[in-house]
Write an enzyme that holds these catalytic residues in place. Structure first.
Site, PDB file in Angstrom:
ATOM      1  CE  LYS A 145      -3.889   2.048   2.556  1.00  0.00           C
ATOM      2  NZ  LYS A 145      -4.737   1.926   3.752  1.00  0.00           N
ATOM      3  CB  SER A 185      -8.156   3.626   2.868  1.00  0.00           C
ATOM      4  OG  SER A 185      -7.271   3.038   3.826  1.00  0.00           O
ATOM      5  CB  SER A 227      -8.285   0.624   5.733  1.00  0.00           C
ATOM      6  OG  SER A 227      -9.004   1.791   5.517  1.00  0.00           O
TER       7      SER A 227
HETATM    8  N1  GLN Z   1     -13.077   3.848   6.489  1.00  0.00           N
HETATM    9  C1  GLN Z   1     -12.380   4.323   7.663  1.00  0.00           C
HETATM   10  C2  GLN Z   1     -12.033   5.776   7.500  1.00  0.00           C
HETATM   11  O1  GLN Z   1     -12.295   6.311   6.468  1.00  0.00           O
HETATM   12  C3  GLN Z   1     -11.188   3.481   7.922  1.00  0.00           C
HETATM   13  C4  GLN Z   1      -9.985   3.901   7.202  1.00  0.00           C
HETATM   14  C5  GLN Z   1      -8.796   3.111   7.560  1.00  0.00           C
HETATM   15  O2  GLN Z   1      -8.905   2.081   8.236  1.00  0.00           O
HETATM   16  N2  GLN Z   1      -7.633   3.576   7.157  1.00  0.00           N
HETATM   17  O3  GLN Z   1     -11.501   6.365   8.411  1.00  0.00           O
END
Ligand code: GLN
Length: 478
Positions: A79, A154, A178
């Site tokens: 990532k 994400s 995420s």
């Molecule tokens: N969807 C969550 C957010 O937007 C989690 C994001 C993440 O785990 N990096 O904060």
């Protein structure tokens, strides 16, 4: 050997029997990625030189009869919020479009020491903020199983690359879901270890008290192997844990009979849906293996979304302050004063979601609101963590859905950030408690969309989480 479906065990067998060399595999993986990636946009940068150099080292070890590392020759995607020395790391942001880090994250160092072959950097929501991978400055990622749908976020890029076959395993980051949510949407395994289990050194900070690095893989054993390689104390990260790291993959013995599994009643009230049914079927399969199923209660779940979006945005507003045009990368050139330069750089560089979170976070940390929001959210976080400790007095593991629904259409929720935030309900509680949690595929909807089942265990009890997940996975293969 098919690079799009191969597993770590198969790679090891192929290398030992000299069916193929690590260099051949790396070349094939790179070619496949080059040809297939445009369909999904999962990878932002390929790293052929680095991949081939790593593969060559593995081939030299084989030729010299030296013992091979656990990830020898395995193509890995990373990532793009995890820094890689001399290899562009964008964090999905225009601000860092040309950023070349001067060092490797600890997770990367350990992967490469174990023979892992980094083939490229994977797309993601800008600074890991999002649930659909539509917030990347470099365009959305498409779900390889349904190209008109999101891969989740994400870490949409790392998940999509493993599902599509352009990487065998990948690294994501998880702050509130995420890793688990995109794993669920893409039909693969995704693991968020205990907070502190894997060093965060070199992970670009979003919300430091919630950020984790974790693996994606095609099966539970591969995910366990990658986690084992990365985990353990790191002097570069004072929050990394010194707890011993068991050989998780060696502990997948199927001995789950007698294990007690808790189903939190609050999590199954609203999933009278295909998703809920599939998770229930997964639980039934574990019951047939001799697990004892009990209802548990996590009463503070209803406060989790509000609590997370206060803490995460507060920490993000502070962490993102460093991207000011002075350090790192792009700077707005047309600014008469220093303040204008900061303003213009950040105004032009950050996308809408990051701006929204910086504003929210700054607000909840500001004088007068700090106690009402931030301090309150910290107290609620403690209550949520306590809910889990209480539940784990009665059960060994907890099972829940990962997401209320399967992969949705691109654009479907983009204009409604509240909707997007609410979809994180099942993953956020585990993140706030800092416990290990993972998504394991538990079937497909009638439309053929994959659904994941979430397994959570006590702090540092990844071994039992993997054991349950692997035993369940086995029932789906027979
Ligand atoms: N969807 C969550 C957010 O937007 C989690 C994001 C993440 O785990 N990096 O904060």
């Amino acid at each position: 050997m098919n690079v799009a479906t191969v597993t770590i065990d198969q790679i090891r067998e192929g290398l030992s029997s000299r069916e193929f060399s690590a260099s051949e595999l790396a070349r094939q993986a790179l070619q496949f990625a080059q040809a297939e990636n445009p369909k999904t946009n999962a990878l932002l940068t390929l790293s052929p030189e680095r991949a081939l150099a790593s593969a060559r080292r593995v081939d030299e070890q084989i030729a010299a009869g030296e013992p091979l590392g656990a990830l020898a020759g395995v193509p890995v995607a990373v990532k793009d919020v995890i820094v890689t020395k001399d290899l562009r790391t964008t964090c999905g942001s225009k601000l860092l479009e040309h950023y070349i880090p001067p060092y490797d994250a600890t997770a990367i160092v350990r992967l490469e020491q174990a023979g892992g072959v980094i083939i490229g950097k994977a797309n993601c929501d800008e600074f890991a903020m999002g649930s659909s991978n539509e917030n990347s400055a470099f365009g959305p990622v498409r779900n390889p199983l349904a190209l008109d749908r999101v891969p989740g976020g994400s870490s949409g890029g790392p998940a999509a690359s493993v599902a599509q076959g352009t990487a065998v395993v990948s690294l994501g980051s998880d702050t509130g879901g995420s890793i688990r949510q995109p794993a669920s949407f893409c039909g693969i395994v995704g693991v968020t270890p205990t907070y502190g289990r894997v060093s965060r050194y070199g992970l670009t900070a979003f919300a430091s008290s919630l950020d984790h690095i974790g693996p994606f893989a095609r099966n539970v054993k591969d995910a366990a192997t990658v986690l084992h390689v990365m985990a353990g104390r790191d002097p570069h990260d004072s929050t990394s844990a010194a707890a011993p790291v068991p050989d998780y993959a060696a502990m997948l013995d199927g001995k789950v009979a007698g294990m007690k599994i808790g189903l939190p009643k609050q999590y199954f009230q609203e999933v009278a849906s295909e998703t809920g049914d599939l998770v229930h079927k997964g639980v039934e399969a574990l019951q047939k293996l001799g697990c004892e199923i009990r209802e548990v209660s996590l009463p503070n779940t209803e406060h989790a979304i509000a609590c997370y979006y206060i803490i995460a945005t507060a920490e993000a507003s502070s962490n993102l302050a460093r991207f000011d045009g002075v350090r790192y990368t792009s700077r707005s050139t047309d600014s008469p004063t220093l303040i204008d330069m900061y303003r213009n750089t950040r105004g032009e560089g950050f996308g809408a979601e990051c701006k929204r979170r910086i504003m929210l976070g700054t607000y909840v940390l500001s004088a007068g609101y700090y106690d009402a929001y931030y301090v309150k959210a910290q107290k609620v976080r403690a209550l949520i963590a306590r809910d889990f400790s209480e539940a784990f007095k009665q059960v060994d593991a907890i099972i829940t859905p990962v997401s209320p629904f399967p992969a949705f259409k691109l654009g479907e929720k983009l204009n409604d950030p509240m909707q997007m935030y609410l979809s994180d309900i099942y993953t956020i509680t585990g993140s706030l408690a800092g416990i290990p949690c993972m998504s394991v595929p538990c079937g497909n909807t009638a439309d053929g969309l994959p659904v994941g089942m979430q397994i959570l265990t006590k702090h540092f009890d990844e071994a039992n989480m993997f054991r349950l997940a692997a035993a369940y996975e086995h029932t789906r293969q027979i």
